[in-house]
Design an enzyme around this catalytic site. Structure first.
Site, PDB file in Angstrom:
ATOM      1  N   TYR A 104      31.399 -49.299  12.808  1.00 56.77           N
ATOM      2  CA  TYR A 104      31.465 -47.945  12.258  1.00 56.77           C
ATOM      3  C   TYR A 104      32.279 -47.937  10.963  1.00 56.77           C
ATOM      4  O   TYR A 104      31.888 -47.295   9.975  1.00 56.77           O
ATOM      5  CB  TYR A 104      32.092 -47.018  13.296  1.00 56.77           C
ATOM      6  N   LYS A 151      30.750 -46.687   7.355  1.00 56.43           N
ATOM      7  CA  LYS A 151      31.306 -45.575   6.587  1.00 56.43           C
ATOM      8  C   LYS A 151      31.906 -46.047   5.261  1.00 56.43           C
ATOM      9  O   LYS A 151      31.869 -45.305   4.264  1.00 56.43           O
ATOM     10  CB  LYS A 151      32.349 -44.836   7.421  1.00 56.43           C
TER      11      LYS A 151
END
Length: 251
Positions: A148, A152
């Protein structure tokens, strides 16, 4: 007072829950015509003037959604890439499918929607504004979130590159939320509790303890930042990432 976005067409992905729904309702309340997409067959908010089911990892779905919005409203003034996904797991336990799902939804999805919207914005008078929702995880790594964090960070840096390429016609910025209390983020904490065997309430308190402001964000906290970057008040801001994490990146 005239609503800030009166007469403006705003496209929002992931519009059916949490932050996406709050974005649609607040932009709509400020006079915008909202075109939204999500994975469900119907919209969950009356604030969405045009809704289309769309998998943002599928280029044909994305093109059809953006085309529908452009056909209906004649232009796209603001794009908010809000749709995303999160899961937790140790680096050793992550599968290739885990990695692909998080990267595809967060990074590839942002790319596909931006690409389609830019084709419209670049041909219209006045250009437009893009706000991509990244995360404080783009700046501050966390255990059990390596995939993640990578996704991002890709969104944040892609946004900066786009800002350089598309100026002055199209402004591109990011908002980096901290821990926003939504169903998705709560499920992520619950997954961490299962992964580590630590009680959920202990995990929740520990997560709050690293936030200098001492509280989790609510969806409307993030909406305010997005709307600012999308508005004329931010006309000289592009290529920036606005941290809305209660100071979490300071730790």
């Amino acid at each position: 007072m005239t609503p800030r976005f009166n007469g403006t067409v705003v496209v929002i992905t992931g519009v059916n829950a949490g932050l996406g729904r709050a974005l649609a309702e607040d932009f709509g309340a400020e006079g915008a015509s909202v075109a939204g997409c999500d994975l469900a067959d119907v919209a969950t908010s009356d604030a969405v003037a045009l809704y289309r089911r769309c998998d943002i990892t599928d280029a044909e779905d994305v093109e059809a959604f953006i085309t529908a919005a452009h056909t209906r409203f004649g232009r796209i003034d603001v794009l908010v890439n809000n749709a995303g996904a999160v899961s937790r797991g140790s680096a050793a336990s992550l599968t290739e499918a885990d990695w692909d799902r998080i990267m595809d939804t967060n990074a590839k999805g942002t790319f596909l929607v931006c690409r389609a919207a830019i084709a419209v914005m670049s041909e219209q008078p006045g250009g437009g504004a893009i706000v991509n929702v990244a995360s404080q995880a783009a700046q501050r790594p966390e255990r059990y979130l390596s995939h993640y964090c990578a996704a991002k960070a890709a969104v944040a840096h892609y946004s900066r590159a786009l800002a350089l390429e598309l100026a002055p016609a199209i402004r591109v910025n990011c908002v980096n939320p901290g821990f926003v209390e939504t169903d998705m983020s709560i499920a992520s904490l619950q997954g961490y509790a299962r992964e580590t065997g630590i009680p959920y309430e202990t995990v929740r308190q520990a997560r709050r303890d690293v936030i200098p402001m001492g509280r989790f964000q609510k969806p409307h906290d993030i909406v305010a930042a997005v709307m600012f970057l999308a508005s004329d008040a931010a006309s000289e801001i592009t290529g920036d990432a606005l941290e809305v994490s209660g100071g979490q990146v300071l730790g």
